[in-house]
Enzyme design. Structure first.
Site, PDB file in Angstrom:
ATOM      1  N   GLY A  79       0.812  -1.206   0.000  1.00 42.52           N
ATOM      2  CA  GLY A  79       0.000   0.000   0.000  1.00 42.52           C
ATOM      3  C   GLY A  79       0.853   1.269   0.000  1.00 42.52           C
ATOM      4  N   THR A  80       1.947   1.246   0.736  1.00 34.71           N
ATOM      5  CA  THR A  80       2.796   2.438   0.826  1.00 34.71           C
ATOM      6  C   THR A  80       3.345   2.792  -0.547  1.00 34.71           C
ATOM      7  OG1 THR A  80       3.380   1.884   3.099  1.00 34.71           O
ATOM      8  CG2 THR A  80       4.892   3.343   1.920  1.00 34.71           C
ATOM      9  N   ASN A 158      -7.749   4.234   8.481  1.00 34.26           N
ATOM     10  CA  ASN A 158      -7.133   3.091   9.150  1.00 34.26           C
ATOM     11  C   ASN A 158      -7.197   3.181  10.665  1.00 34.26           C
ATOM     12  OD1 ASN A 158      -5.274   5.200   8.060  1.00 34.26           O
ATOM     13  ND2 ASN A 158      -3.895   4.319   9.562  1.00 34.26           N
ATOM     14  N   SER A 206      -3.662  -3.091  -0.675  1.00 36.84           N
ATOM     15  CA  SER A 206      -2.570  -3.841  -0.035  1.00 36.84           C
ATOM     16  C   SER A 206      -3.090  -5.229   0.305  1.00 36.84           C
ATOM     17  CB  SER A 206      -2.138  -3.108   1.230  1.00 36.84           C
ATOM     18  OG  SER A 206      -1.172  -3.868   1.912  1.00 36.84           O
ATOM     19  N   HIS A 208      -2.060  -7.544   2.440  1.00 39.42           N
ATOM     20  CA  HIS A 208      -2.068  -8.092   3.802  1.00 39.42           C
ATOM     21  C   HIS A 208      -3.225  -7.590   4.654  1.00 39.42           C
ATOM     22  CE1 HIS A 208      -0.168  -4.872   6.439  1.00 39.42           C
ATOM     23  NE2 HIS A 208       0.195  -4.404   5.257  1.00 39.42           N
ATOM     24  N   THR A 244      11.674  -7.302 -10.912  1.00 36.48           N
ATOM     25  CA  THR A 244      11.083  -8.630 -11.090  1.00 36.48           C
ATOM     26  C   THR A 244       9.925  -8.787 -10.115  1.00 36.48           C
ATOM     27  OG1 THR A 244      13.191  -9.519 -11.795  1.00 36.48           O
ATOM     28  CG2 THR A 244      11.566 -11.119 -11.015  1.00 36.48           C
ATOM     29  N   CYS A 331       0.524   1.214  12.289  1.00 35.18           N
ATOM     30  CA  CYS A 331       1.545   1.510  11.293  1.00 35.18           C
ATOM     31  C   CYS A 331       2.539   2.499  11.883  1.00 35.18           C
ATOM     32  CB  CYS A 331       0.936   2.148  10.054  1.00 35.18           C
ATOM     33  SG  CYS A 331      -0.578   1.377   9.546  1.00 35.18           S
TER      34      CYS A 331
HETATM   35  N1  PMP Z   1      -2.892   3.061   3.623  1.00 34.04           N
HETATM   36  C1  PMP Z   1      -3.651   2.656   4.645  1.00 34.04           C
HETATM   37  C2  PMP Z   1      -5.003   3.263   4.846  1.00 34.04           C
HETATM   38  C3  PMP Z   1      -3.179   1.675   5.519  1.00 34.04           C
HETATM   39  O1  PMP Z   1      -3.933   1.283   6.539  1.00 34.04           O
HETATM   40  C4  PMP Z   1      -1.900   1.115   5.282  1.00 34.04           C
HETATM   41  C5  PMP Z   1      -1.340   0.036   6.212  1.00 34.04           C
HETATM   42  N2  PMP Z   1      -1.326   0.382   7.541  1.00 34.04           N
HETATM   43  C6  PMP Z   1      -1.165   1.568   4.181  1.00 34.04           C
HETATM   44  C7  PMP Z   1      -1.685   2.537   3.381  1.00 34.04           C
HETATM   45  C8  PMP Z   1       0.198   1.010   3.879  1.00 34.04           C
HETATM   46  O2  PMP Z   1       0.093  -0.290   3.369  1.00 34.04           O
HETATM   47  P1  PMP Z   1       1.317  -1.302   3.459  1.00 34.04           P
HETATM   48  O3  PMP Z   1       1.389  -1.757   4.874  1.00 34.04           O
HETATM   49  O4  PMP Z   1       0.942  -2.417   2.534  1.00 34.04           O
HETATM   50  O5  PMP Z   1       2.528  -0.570   2.984  1.00 34.04           O
END
Ligand code: PMP
Length: 396
Positions: A79-80, A158, A206, A208, A244, A331
């Site tokens: 996601g990041t 989040n 994302s 996970h 890759t 996070c």
């Molecule tokens: N955006 C939101 C709203 C999230 O909750 C998170 C994960 N905490 C992320 C982005 C980042 O995702 P990732 O952990 O896969 O980098």
């Protein structure tokens, strides 16, 4: 760690679904035909085996978000990276425009990326939220102008689980001709997402957070939207994400997306029932206040401020009792120390309320028994911590 942990931190990460693990194993050295691992860019059979897994996964992720063309899905490392690519890539694609609009409750992956643009001379407007954590579409509309290169508003938050009026926001941006990036990392698998109806330009996911593996994500990029890469190299993923591919991770993400699409309603209904039990149980304790909108919130999310208790102590106390919950945003919590959450401050909570907040998030496999057992532990933990606190004035 104990085996019988009551895991209520699904917003931080979800357990890997067994069915997802099965889908990954052929790409982790267990191909049924004994084929060695291939690079998906190679032309031989092992390469084709890997390529097919990626393309199947792309179709499943496209279906989850309602994309007509699976070519609109790019795989990333999470996601990041998806958020960074969208914010930096949309800005770089239209270098004459120097204004960016984000909401005040964005994940740091968006906020910090916009901050980089700010440091490079862009004007960054942060749109506030109301006490429930919701963005005002009218305020957003007022912030857009001819120099605005992009707007970014997350689908669901989040921390407090607030679900934003994305449909309205997307319509406003579309009318104004401003590309909209939506972080749907928490929304995907919990809310129906249909980009064929809602005119977002880019949307981050994302794996996970929906029972897939960690370290893999995707960015939906609508056909015709200009985006510049942030990574350079071999030109994979249409030149927008060189490197890759993480084949096993992507295969797992595909299976996780397929299952999320199929089971969405059932999961949401299950989670909502648990959420309601949790909200009534936990807010029944004196001095416990729910944060975030009562209805416009994720099926999985309960977020509360607990008067007279410091969140990290409560999380650790609960951990000792076998319950895993989040303090504010997981996070950030390993780096943030005692810093109050910018999301709660944006919702006009006091710094004291912000540092007394915990996030309890259920998942598709959480049971009512686990919730009941958590509520008992929570009442015990709060009572004992308050007893010890010199600052708590409401002692019995
Ligand atoms: N955006 C939101 C709203 C999230 O909750 C998170 C994960 N905490 C992320 C982005 C980042 O995702 P990732 O952990 O896969 O980098």
């Amino acid at each position: 760690m104990q085996n019988d942990v009551v895991y209520l931190d699904h917003a931080a990460t979800t357990p890997l679904d067994e069915r997802v693990l099965e889908a990954m194993l052929p790409h982790l050295g267990r191909a049924p035909n004994g084929s060695p691992r291939g690079n998906p860019s190679s032309l031989h059979a092992p390469g084709v085996f890997a390529r097919e897994a990626i393309e199947d996964a792309r179709a499943s992720v496209a279906q989850l978000v309602g994309a007509d063309d699976s070519g609109e899905i790019l795989f990333t490392a999470g996601g990041t990276e998806s958020d960074n690519l969208a914010v930096l890539g949309l800005a770089a694609a239209d270098p004459d425009k120097k204004h960016v609009v984000i909401s005040a409750v964005e994940h740091p992956a968006v906020r910090e990326a916009a901050g980089r643009l700010g440091a490079a001379g862009y004007e960054v407007t942060s749109i506030g939220v109301d006490a429930d954590g919701l963005v005002s579409p009218a305020e957003l509309a007022g912030a857009l102008h001819s120099d605005t290169v992009l707007a970014a508003v997350m689908w669901a938050n989040n921390e407090v689980g607030a679900v934003q009026p994305i449909e309205e926001i997307a319509a406003i941006c579309y009318e104004a001709g401003v590309p909209l990036h939506v972080d749907a990392v928490q929304a995907a698998g919990r809310l129906p997402i249909d980009v064929s109806r809602i005119p977002v330009s880019t949307l981050a996911l994302s794996a996970h957070k929906l029972y897939g593996p960690q370290g893999v994500g995707a960015l939906y990029v609508r056909g015709g939207v200009d985006l510049e890469p942030v990574l350079f190299g071999g030109g994979q993923e249409k030149g927008l994400r060189s490197g890759t591919e993480n084949v096993a991770g992507i295969a797992g993400f595909g299976e996780a997306a397929r299952l999320a699409f199929e089971e969405l309603e059932e999961r949401t209904r299950h989670e909502e029932a648990l959420r309601e039990t949790l909200i009534s149980g936990v807010t029944g304790i004196p001095g416990v206040r729910l944060n975030g909108h009562r209805e416009k919130r994720l099926s999985s999310n309960v977020h509360v401020s607990v008067e007279g208790v410091e969140a990290e102590s409560l999380v650790l106390f609960l951990d000792a009792l076998g319950c895993a919950v989040g303090s504010g945003s997981a996070c950030a919590s390993s780096t943030a120390g005692h810093k109050a959450s910018p999301v709660l401050l944006a919702m006009s909570r006091t710094p004291e309320e912000a540092i007394s907040s915990i996030r309890i998030t259920v998942g598709k496999d959480t049971t009512q028994e686990e919730v009941t057992s958590f509520l008992d532990s929570c009442a015990t933990a709060i009572a004992q911590l308050r007893e010890l606190s010199p600052l708590y004035t409401g002692k019995s």
